[in-house]
Scaffold this motif. Structure first.
Motif, mmCIF file in Angstrom:
data_model
loop_
_atom_site.group_PDB
_atom_site.id
_atom_site.type_symbol
_atom_site.label_atom_id
_atom_site.label_comp_id
_atom_site.label_asym_id
_atom_site.label_seq_id
_atom_site.Cartn_x
_atom_site.Cartn_y
_atom_site.Cartn_z
ATOM 1 N N LEU A 146 -4.118 -6.265 -9.600
ATOM 2 C CA LEU A 146 -3.770 -6.239 -8.178
ATOM 3 C C LEU A 146 -2.264 -6.304 -7.944
ATOM 4 C CD1 LEU A 146 -6.553 -8.475 -6.601
ATOM 5 C CD2 LEU A 146 -6.408 -5.978 -6.677
ATOM 6 N N ALA A 147 -1.513 -6.722 -8.948
ATOM 7 C CA ALA A 147 -0.057 -6.784 -8.816
ATOM 8 C C ALA A 147 0.535 -5.393 -8.630
ATOM 9 C CB ALA A 147 0.557 -7.474 -10.025
ATOM 10 N N ASP A 148 -0.125 -4.372 -9.134
ATOM 11 C CA ASP A 148 0.361 -3.005 -8.962
ATOM 12 C C ASP A 148 0.360 -2.586 -7.499
ATOM 13 O OD1 ASP A 148 0.520 -2.889 -11.706
ATOM 14 O OD2 ASP A 148 -1.420 -1.873 -11.947
ATOM 15 N N PHE A 149 -0.511 -3.187 -6.711
ATOM 16 C CA PHE A 149 -0.638 -2.801 -5.309
ATOM 17 C C PHE A 149 0.247 -3.608 -4.372
ATOM 18 C CE2 PHE A 149 -4.723 -1.832 -7.303
ATOM 19 C CZ PHE A 149 -4.796 -0.481 -7.041
ATOM 20 N N SER A 150 0.734 -4.724 -4.819
ATOM 21 C CA SER A 150 1.483 -5.599 -3.906
ATOM 22 C C SER A 150 2.934 -5.147 -3.785
ATOM 23 C CB SER A 150 1.429 -7.042 -4.383
ATOM 24 O OG SER A 150 2.141 -7.171 -5.588
ATOM 25 N N THR A 151 3.368 -5.079 -2.556
ATOM 26 C CA THR A 151 4.773 -4.818 -2.251
ATOM 27 C C THR A 151 5.190 -5.807 -1.184
ATOM 28 O OG1 THR A 151 4.236 -3.183 -0.562
ATOM 29 C CG2 THR A 151 4.598 -2.353 -2.793
ATOM 30 N N THR A 152 6.458 -6.014 -1.075
ATOM 31 C CA THR A 152 6.947 -7.004 -0.115
ATOM 32 C C THR A 152 6.889 -6.491 1.322
ATOM 33 O OG1 THR A 152 9.205 -6.208 -0.486
ATOM 34 C CG2 THR A 152 8.453 -8.107 -1.789
ATOM 35 N N SER A 153 6.771 -5.194 1.508
ATOM 36 C CA SER A 153 6.795 -4.646 2.871
ATOM 37 C C SER A 153 5.416 -4.229 3.375
ATOM 38 C CB SER A 153 7.732 -3.436 2.915
ATOM 39 O OG SER A 153 7.238 -2.427 2.066
ATOM 40 N N ASP A 154 4.346 -4.695 2.754
ATOM 41 C CA ASP A 154 3.001 -4.346 3.209
ATOM 42 C C ASP A 154 2.719 -4.933 4.586
ATOM 43 O OD1 ASP A 154 2.185 -2.795 1.155
ATOM 44 O OD2 ASP A 154 0.983 -4.334 0.156
ATOM 45 N N SER A 155 2.231 -4.102 5.462
ATOM 46 C CA SER A 155 1.771 -4.608 6.747
ATOM 47 C C SER A 155 0.282 -4.881 6.635
ATOM 48 C CB SER A 155 2.050 -3.591 7.861
ATOM 49 O OG SER A 155 1.223 -2.464 7.686
ATOM 50 N N LEU A 156 -0.268 -5.520 7.598
ATOM 51 C CA LEU A 156 -1.682 -5.860 7.576
ATOM 52 C C LEU A 156 -2.548 -4.609 7.547
ATOM 53 C CD1 LEU A 156 -3.617 -8.236 7.609
ATOM 54 C CD2 LEU A 156 -3.617 -8.120 10.088
ATOM 55 N N GLU A 157 -2.153 -3.565 8.273
ATOM 56 C CA GLU A 157 -2.930 -2.336 8.311
ATOM 57 C C GLU A 157 -2.935 -1.628 6.961
ATOM 58 O OE1 GLU A 157 -0.559 -0.824 11.288
ATOM 59 O OE2 GLU A 157 -1.474 -2.038 12.842
ATOM 60 N N GLU A 158 -1.806 -1.634 6.270
ATOM 61 C CA GLU A 158 -1.727 -0.985 4.962
ATOM 62 C C GLU A 158 -2.612 -1.690 3.948
ATOM 63 O OE1 GLU A 158 2.361 -1.024 3.924
ATOM 64 O OE2 GLU A 158 2.904 0.565 5.307
ATOM 65 N N THR A 159 -2.726 -3.002 4.047
ATOM 66 C CA THR A 159 -3.553 -3.766 3.121
ATOM 67 C C THR A 159 -5.022 -3.403 3.277
ATOM 68 O OG1 THR A 159 -1.983 -5.583 3.244
ATOM 69 C CG2 THR A 159 -4.135 -6.083 2.339
ATOM 70 N N PHE A 160 -5.491 -3.237 4.502
ATOM 71 C CA PHE A 160 -6.896 -2.924 4.728
ATOM 72 C C PHE A 160 -7.235 -1.476 4.378
ATOM 73 C CE2 PHE A 160 -6.683 -6.651 7.619
ATOM 74 C CZ PHE A 160 -7.631 -7.401 6.974
ATOM 75 N N GLU A 161 -6.260 -0.602 4.368
ATOM 76 C CA GLU A 161 -6.515 0.802 4.099
ATOM 77 C C GLU A 161 -6.515 1.143 2.615
ATOM 78 O OE1 GLU A 161 -3.714 2.981 6.373
ATOM 79 O OE2 GLU A 161 -4.585 2.376 8.272
ATOM 80 N N ASN A 162 -6.119 0.241 1.760
ATOM 81 C CA ASN A 162 -6.017 0.534 0.336
ATOM 82 C C ASN A 162 -7.399 0.443 -0.310
ATOM 83 O OD1 ASN A 162 -5.307 0.896 -2.281
ATOM 84 N ND2 ASN A 162 -3.551 -0.473 -2.200
ATOM 85 N N ARG A 163 -8.078 1.545 -0.432
ATOM 86 C CA ARG A 163 -9.455 1.601 -0.936
ATOM 87 C C ARG A 163 -9.538 1.262 -2.422
ATOM 88 N NH1 ARG A 163 -12.163 0.689 3.181
ATOM 89 N NH2 ARG A 163 -11.882 2.169 4.859
ATOM 90 N N GLU A 164 -8.557 1.685 -3.195
ATOM 91 C CA GLU A 164 -8.594 1.416 -4.637
ATOM 92 C C GLU A 164 -8.533 -0.084 -4.914
ATOM 93 O OE1 GLU A 164 -6.288 2.762 -8.709
ATOM 94 O OE2 GLU A 164 -5.727 3.656 -6.803
ATOM 95 N N GLN A 165 -7.714 -0.775 -4.183
ATOM 96 C CA GLN A 165 -7.615 -2.232 -4.326
ATOM 97 C C GLN A 165 -8.928 -2.899 -3.937
ATOM 98 O OE1 GLN A 165 -4.483 -3.927 -1.998
ATOM 99 N NE2 GLN A 165 -4.778 -5.981 -2.813
#
Length: 111
Positions: free
Chosen positions: A53-72
Motif C-alpha cells: 500500500l506504500a506504493d499508493f500513498s502520496t502526500t497530496s492525496d485528497s479524500l476523493e482520490e483515495t476512494f477512486e483508487n480501485r487497485e488499492q
C-alpha cells in the motif's frame, strides 16, 4: 507469503483438545505456542500489506482520490479474505510445522 498457499479454512473450526495438547502434553503450552506463532504471522502479513500500500500513498492525496483508487481497494480486499493468523498458526501447529522448545525452569530457579 507461504500462508496464502496453505489450504487453511477462512472460518472458525471446532477442534478436539486432545489434538492440541498431543505435542506438548499441556493444552496451555500449546495455546501459548499457537498464539506466539499467530503474532508472527500477523506481523508478516501487516508488513507485506503496508509495503504494497506504500506504493499508493502520496502526500497530496485528497479524500476523493483515495476512494477512486480501485487497485488499492482490491489489494485490501484480498488481504481481508486471507485466513486469520490464529487459524493458520493452529494448522501449522497440528501439522508439526512449528518449531518450539521448552525452557528448563529448574536452572533458572537455582541461579
Amino acid at each position: 507469503m507461504e500462508t496464502k498457499k496453505n489450504n487453511v479454512p477462512t472460518n472458525t473450526v471446532t477442534r478436539k483438545l486432545t489434538d492440541l495438547d498431543a505435542q506438548t502434553g499441556n493444552i496451555y503450552e500449546s495455546v501459548v505456542i499457537i498464539a506466539k506463532r499467530a503474532n508472527q504471522i500477523a506481523a508478516e502479513v501487516k508488513q507485506e500489506l503496508t509495503r504494497k500500500l506504500a506504493d499508493f500513498s502520496t502526500t497530496s492525496d485528497s479524500l476523493e482520490e483515495t476512494f477512486e483508487n480501485r487497485e488499492q481497494i482490491e489489494i485490501s480486499r484480498y488481504y481481508e479474505r486471507l485466513p486469520k493468523p490464529t487459524l493458520v498458526a493452529t494448522e501449522e501447529f497440528l501439522e508439526g510445522k512449528v518449531y518450539f522448545r521448552e525452557q528448563n525452569t529448574e536452572e533458572g530457579a537455582e541461579a
